[in-house]
Design a protein around this motif. Structure first.
Motif, PDB file in Angstrom:
ATOM      1  N   LEU A  83       0.827  -1.193   0.000  1.00 43.82           N
ATOM      2  CA  LEU A  83       0.000   0.000   0.000  1.00 43.82           C
ATOM      3  C   LEU A  83       0.868   1.253   0.000  1.00 43.82           C
ATOM      4  O   LEU A  83       0.596   2.217  -0.721  1.00 43.82           O
ATOM      5  N   GLY A  84       1.923   1.233   0.801  1.00 39.26           N
ATOM      6  CA  GLY A  84       2.830   2.368   0.824  1.00 39.26           C
ATOM      7  C   GLY A  84       3.458   2.614  -0.531  1.00 39.26           C
ATOM      8  O   GLY A  84       3.642   3.770  -0.953  1.00 39.26           O
ATOM      9  N   SER A  85       3.787   1.543  -1.242  1.00 38.46           N
ATOM     10  CA  SER A  85       4.347   1.684  -2.583  1.00 38.46           C
ATOM     11  C   SER A  85       3.324   2.281  -3.544  1.00 38.46           C
ATOM     12  O   SER A  85       3.650   3.150  -4.363  1.00 38.46           O
ATOM     13  N   ALA A  86       2.071   1.830  -3.443  1.00 35.13           N
ATOM     14  CA  ALA A  86       1.016   2.374  -4.300  1.00 35.13           C
ATOM     15  C   ALA A  86       0.768   3.840  -3.998  1.00 35.13           C
ATOM     16  O   ALA A  86       0.567   4.657  -4.905  1.00 35.13           O
ATOM     17  N   VAL A  87       0.801   4.196  -2.716  1.00 36.53           N
ATOM     18  CA  VAL A  87       0.578   5.579  -2.309  1.00 36.53           C
ATOM     19  C   VAL A  87       1.673   6.482  -2.867  1.00 36.53           C
ATOM     20  O   VAL A  87       1.418   7.613  -3.283  1.00 36.53           O
ATOM     21  N   ALA A  88       2.905   5.975  -2.876  1.00 38.25           N
ATOM     22  CA  ALA A  88       4.005   6.766  -3.424  1.00 38.25           C
ATOM     23  C   ALA A  88       3.727   7.142  -4.877  1.00 38.25           C
ATOM     24  O   ALA A  88       4.070   8.237  -5.330  1.00 38.25           O
ATOM     25  N   GLU A  89       3.075   6.227  -5.615  1.00 37.55           N
ATOM     26  CA  GLU A  89       2.715   6.511  -7.004  1.00 37.55           C
ATOM     27  C   GLU A  89       1.516   7.453  -7.077  1.00 37.55           C
ATOM     28  O   GLU A  89       1.502   8.412  -7.860  1.00 37.55           O
ATOM     29  N   LEU A  90       0.519   7.198  -6.246  1.00 31.27           N
ATOM     30  CA  LEU A  90      -0.679   8.033  -6.270  1.00 31.27           C
ATOM     31  C   LEU A  90      -0.392   9.486  -5.892  1.00 31.27           C
ATOM     32  O   LEU A  90      -0.971  10.409  -6.443  1.00 31.27           O
ATOM     33  N   THR A  91       0.495   9.689  -4.913  1.00 36.57           N
ATOM     34  CA  THR A  91       0.768  11.054  -4.457  1.00 36.57           C
ATOM     35  C   THR A  91       1.434  11.891  -5.537  1.00 36.57           C
ATOM     36  O   THR A  91       1.439  13.122  -5.447  1.00 36.57           O
ATOM     37  N   GLN A  92       1.992  11.235  -6.543  1.00 35.07           N
ATOM     38  CA  GLN A  92       2.627  11.981  -7.631  1.00 35.07           C
ATOM     39  C   GLN A  92       1.647  12.352  -8.752  1.00 35.07           C
ATOM     40  O   GLN A  92       2.007  13.107  -9.656  1.00 35.07           O
ATOM     41  N   CYS A  93       0.426  11.843  -8.683  1.00 38.60           N
ATOM     42  CA  CYS A  93      -0.536  12.109  -9.752  1.00 38.60           C
ATOM     43  C   CYS A  93      -0.835  13.585  -9.918  1.00 38.60           C
ATOM     44  O   CYS A  93      -1.020  14.081 -11.035  1.00 38.60           O
TER      45      CYS A  93
END
Length: 257
Positions: A83-93
């Motif tokens: 989840l933390g890895s996915a969030v790292a991607e989402l926060t860059q959107c």
């Protein structure tokens, strides 16, 4: 029970003289990243409770004990890491360049956000609905970090270093609307077309900003500055024309000349 390495030939470096394959040796960081990628691939399309550590081991082509070696806390710890890895991607959107009309920037950010939603459909639904048995207070905090980060990026696009409560509320309300619309879009079989959803969400932001501006001086200044950069044939002008047409049909709502 440990699965013999020979079950996972694609991760082997070859066979020794006895014909027994050996694992490719990875350092700790790379092995951990490999397991997180495998878990993300599974969580993207299946609810976390439907994914076992055996599934992750098979996807990563390693043994189950190896998964436990890197994630001794079991599936919950692995889920939090994924989840933390996915969030790292989402926060860059929403971290798009702060140049050009605001609506164009928002459209670009939404293109990236909705592409993530499309790619991680089941996982996204489970994540935001908080219905997973794997969910913890930490996973909730991780998800909220996406919202805070998105709000920060949007306020940066609006060039507001010290936003007041009404403007902050408007931005967070829109982020909630984006999440809700994304979930409904998935429930409806990804209908309407993603471009139509994106444009509607941009319209929604403009309308919310203007509604807040009508009641808040700071938001009014921010909206005026942002709208001054919009092209005459852009998204805001189109929304204005459609809104005026609707109000014209309801003449009793228009001010007297």
């Amino acid at each position: 029970m440990q699965v013999p390495p020979t079950h996972y030939p694609s991760r082997m470096t070859g066979s020794n003289s006895s014909g027994t394959a050996s694992y490719r040796r990875l350092d700790v960081a790379r092995r951990r990243a490999q397991l997180i990628r495998a878990a993300l691939g599974l969580f993207a399309h299946r609810a976390p409770e439907d994914v076992s550590l055996d599934d992750v081991a098979v996807a990563a082509e390693v043994s189950r004990p190896l998964v436990y070696r890197y994630f001794p806390g079991g599936k919950t710890q692995l889920y939090e890491a994924a989840l933390g890895s996915a969030v790292a991607e989402l926060t860059q959107c929403f971290a798009v360049p702060e140049e050009g009309p605001l609506t164009r920037r928002l459209a670009g950010a939404l293109d990236r956000y909705l592409a993530f939603v499309d790619e991680h459909d089941a996982g996204f639904s489970a994540l935001l609905r908080s219905g997973s048995v794997v969910a913890t207070s930490r996973t909730g905090a991780i998800v909220d970090e996406v919202r805070r980060s998105a709000a920060g990026h949007i306020l940066a696009h609006l060039r507001v270093p010290e936003p007041g409560v009404r403007l902050r509320m408007a931005v967070r309300t829109w982020i909630t609307a984006v999440e809700g619309a994304s979930l409904t879009w998935l429930d409806e079989g990804k209908q309407p077309a993603v471009e139509e959803l994106r444009d509607w969400l941009v319209d929604h932001f403009v309308a919310l900003l203007l509604a807040t501006a009508a009641r808040d001086a700071q938001t009014a200044r921010v909206a005026a500055a942002a709208l001054a950069l919009e092209p005459a044939d852009g998204a805001v002008a189109s929304l204005a024309r459609r809104t005026v047409a609707l109000l014209t049909e309801a003449e009793h709502l228009l001010p007297a000349p």
